[in-house]
Motif scaffolding. Structure first.
Motif, mmCIF file in Angstrom:
data_model
loop_
_atom_site.group_PDB
_atom_site.id
_atom_site.type_symbol
_atom_site.label_atom_id
_atom_site.label_comp_id
_atom_site.label_asym_id
_atom_site.label_seq_id
_atom_site.Cartn_x
_atom_site.Cartn_y
_atom_site.Cartn_z
ATOM 1 N N SER A 243 0.874 -1.183 0.000
ATOM 2 C CA SER A 243 0.000 0.000 0.000
ATOM 3 C C SER A 243 0.905 1.224 0.000
ATOM 4 C CB SER A 243 -0.931 -0.009 1.216
ATOM 5 O OG SER A 243 -0.202 -0.228 2.411
ATOM 6 N N ILE A 244 0.891 1.966 -1.123
ATOM 7 C CA ILE A 244 1.894 3.023 -1.307
ATOM 8 C C ILE A 244 1.254 4.358 -1.697
ATOM 9 C CG2 ILE A 244 3.788 1.456 -1.857
ATOM 10 C CD1 ILE A 244 3.268 1.962 -4.783
ATOM 11 N N GLY A 245 0.025 4.574 -1.272
ATOM 12 C CA GLY A 245 -0.649 5.822 -1.636
ATOM 13 C C GLY A 245 -0.597 6.873 -0.547
ATOM 14 N N PRO A 246 -1.140 8.055 -0.806
ATOM 15 C CA PRO A 246 -1.700 8.477 -2.092
ATOM 16 C C PRO A 246 -0.575 8.786 -3.089
ATOM 17 C CG PRO A 246 -2.583 9.775 -0.259
ATOM 18 C CD PRO A 246 -1.367 9.070 0.229
ATOM 19 N N LEU A 247 -0.607 8.147 -4.242
ATOM 20 C CA LEU A 247 0.510 8.246 -5.178
ATOM 21 C C LEU A 247 0.723 9.664 -5.686
ATOM 22 C CD1 LEU A 247 0.016 4.913 -7.125
ATOM 23 C CD2 LEU A 247 2.100 5.615 -5.926
ATOM 24 N N PHE A 250 2.474 11.481 -2.950
ATOM 25 C CA PHE A 250 3.809 10.900 -2.800
ATOM 26 C C PHE A 250 4.737 11.478 -3.864
ATOM 27 C CE2 PHE A 250 5.596 6.512 -1.336
ATOM 28 C CZ PHE A 250 6.798 7.121 -0.997
ATOM 29 N N LEU A 251 4.264 11.488 -5.118
ATOM 30 C CA LEU A 251 5.069 12.044 -6.207
ATOM 31 C C LEU A 251 5.320 13.530 -5.991
ATOM 32 C CD1 LEU A 251 6.446 11.723 -8.966
ATOM 33 C CD2 LEU A 251 4.222 12.188 -10.016
ATOM 34 N N ASN A 457 5.854 5.006 2.409
ATOM 35 C CA ASN A 457 7.260 5.193 2.032
ATOM 36 C C ASN A 457 8.034 3.889 2.174
ATOM 37 O OD1 ASN A 457 9.981 6.140 1.811
ATOM 38 N ND2 ASN A 457 9.278 8.185 2.352
ATOM 39 N N GLN A 458 7.829 3.209 3.281
ATOM 40 C CA GLN A 458 8.511 1.939 3.497
ATOM 41 C C GLN A 458 8.065 0.881 2.497
ATOM 42 O OE1 GLN A 458 7.745 1.058 7.670
ATOM 43 N NE2 GLN A 458 9.759 1.833 8.246
ATOM 44 N N ASN A 459 6.764 0.862 2.190
ATOM 45 C CA ASN A 459 6.264 -0.128 1.239
ATOM 46 C C ASN A 459 6.816 0.094 -0.163
ATOM 47 O OD1 ASN A 459 4.752 -1.635 3.068
ATOM 48 N ND2 ASN A 459 2.918 -0.385 2.794
ATOM 49 N N LEU A 460 7.020 1.355 -0.550
ATOM 50 C CA LEU A 460 7.654 1.626 -1.837
ATOM 51 C C LEU A 460 9.096 1.119 -1.821
ATOM 52 C CD1 LEU A 460 7.583 2.880 -4.665
ATOM 53 C CD2 LEU A 460 8.358 5.036 -3.625
#
Length: 474
Positions: A243-247, A250-251, A457-460
């Motif tokens: 789970s890496i949102g909200p993308l 994040f970007l 952040n960790q999941n990415l």
């Protein structure tokens, strides 16, 4: 070229709401040092603007257009026929593209393909990846809650909830772990509306949806605190979940002042920047922003009721009405004169707006939305409470998540001018502080998640490392 660099092929469903989050992910992976091929159809590629500026910003990001096998005049509407067409006609072209990328790597023009990240709504890339023995990760552009509804269908059939015994679409369904209090008939996937669950079409829809758990992992545009009740149950269906949102946020946190420029590159619609100047002339938190996304359809009579409700609310409004929002059979009457009444003094109508920029504007205080997942996440991170008027698919369960679980907005209970007016007044005036406090808290959780040490952040980082491990094992 460093051939130990992992090469990720990213392939979205060719619609706005799926292209944008996957393009955000592609940029994040590129920024992390991976070589990324963003694979889109020619039909989609020609509608995206300024891609050269995007590749200049992210030199590891490359666009690879290919044929979808459909004629130019094909409507490409998201219906069952479309998905059947692309499964048979697009699949060989996708396979040829992957093979051509291997040919390029043999010539030293790019690294060999390490893995594919595929939109979960497309089944043919999984089949091709399995055939070519390329690891594949599935990406979901909608909520974890909606994904869980797919995996609940076999149990719902077993217990007699599906097919439906009557037409009460608001009937609540209990007993599904992770979906307590937010599962109604209308919140289930469209396939559940079929009368015959033994039909080949129903079986195909279900089998292809559930096949995504054959992937090496699931990537989902959400964050842990947002869907805390259902994510653990989704995790039970996959070997790994990222789970890496909200993308989009994040970007934006990575590229800073370039964020608005980059967001425009993911749009299939050209935004009218004049609405920003109009917002500049409005007072703090006074404006109601109205947009029903790219796929939702409304009748002219519904739009007229909305026009009256907006004007009667007394709040200025920015309203996105693109031509495709009107039901096909009523397209010729898309903009009747009556719809323009009151707008000159109270509001601004545009064909399309730069949504992230609009939601971040200090004049905007509320968002009337179809409750698509991208719009929901963008509103949350901009701390703008929502009025939900869902149309189809995941939008219904998103609306329940917003109104019943997160309590950061309300669902519109009717499309008459009185209900619209009273709902806007409740959001913007009567319950304003209540909703604002709730959305501030969940937005902070989202920011914490994409920050250093946060869950997203960790999941990415885990995803990037797992892709690198694939490369090291070759």
């Amino acid at each position: 070229m460093e051939h130990q660099q992992p090469h990720v092929v990213v392939h979205p469903l060719p619609v706005q709401g799926h292209i944008k989050p996957l393009l955000c992910l592609a940029q994040l992976l590129s920024e992390a040092g991976l070589y990324v091929s963003f694979v889109i159809t020619h039909h989609t590629h020609k509608r995206l603007e300024n891609l050269s500026a995007l590749t200049a910003q992210f030199p590891n990001l490359h666009f690879e257009p290919f044929s979808d096998g459909l004629p130019d005049d094909h409507p490409r509407c998201l219906n069952f026929d479309f998905f059947i067409d692309i499964k048979t006609k697009t699949k060989p072209f996708f396979k040829d593209l992957l093979l051509s990328l291997d040919t390029k790597s043999e010539k030293g023009l790019s690294p060999p393909v390490t893995c594919v990240i595929n939109d979960g709504y497309l089944s043919y890339p999984l089949e091709v990846a399995e055939e070519l023995r390329i690891p594949l990760f599935t990406f979901i552009a909608h909520s974890a809650c909606f994904l869980l509804t797919y995996y609940s269908i076999p149990k719902l059939i077993e217990e007699g909830h599906v097919p439906f015994s009557d037409n009460n679409m608001n009937l609540e369904i209990n007993g599904i772990a992770g979906l307590e209090g937010i599962l109604r008939r209308k919140n289930l996937p469209p396939a559940c509306m079929m009368k015959e669950v033994t039909s080949p079409l129903f079986k195909q829809c279900l089998d292809e949806s559930l096949a995504m758990n054959r992937a090496s992992g699931l990537i989902i545009n959400t964050f842990d605190d947002l869907e805390v009740q259902c994510l653990p149950h989704v995790a039970n269906k996959f070997c790994k979940v990222y789970s890496i949102g909200p993308l989009h946020a994040f970007l934006n946190s990575k590229i800073g002042n370039q964020s608005q420029l980059i967001a425009s590159h993911a749009s299939l619609w050209k935004a009218e920047q004049s609405c920003i100047a109009w917002l500049d002339s409005q007072t703090l938190k006074s404006v109601v922003y109205v947009s029903f996304g790219t796929l939702a359809k409304r009748s002219v009579s519904q739009l007229l009721e909305f026009s009256h409700g907006l004007v009667n609310s007394g709040h200025p409004f920015l309203w996105v009405i693109h031509p495709d929002v009107v039901l096909d059979e009523e397209r010729e009457n898309a903009m009747p004169e009556e719809l323009q009444k009151g707008v000159k003094e109270n509001g601004c109508i545009v064909d399309w707006a730069p949504q992230e920029e609009v939601l971040a504007h200090k004049a905007v205080g509320g968002f009337v939305t179809h409750c698509g997942w991208n719009s929901t996440l963008e509103s949350i991170m901009a701390r703008i409470p929502l009025i939900c008027w869902p149309y189809t698919s995941d939008q219904n369960i998103n609306a329940d998540l917003v109104s019943k679980v997160l309590r950061i907005g309300v669902e519109l209970e009717g499309c008459d001018r009185q209900t619209i007016e009273s709902t806007i007044r409740a959001l913007m005036d009567g319950r304003k502080e209540e909703f604002q406090n709730s959305i501030d808290k969940i937005a902070k959780c989202g920011l914490d998640g994409i920050g250093h040490g946060g869950s997203s952040n960790q999941n990415l980082e885990f995803l990037v490392e797992d892709i690198k491990k694939i490369k090291s094992l070759e």
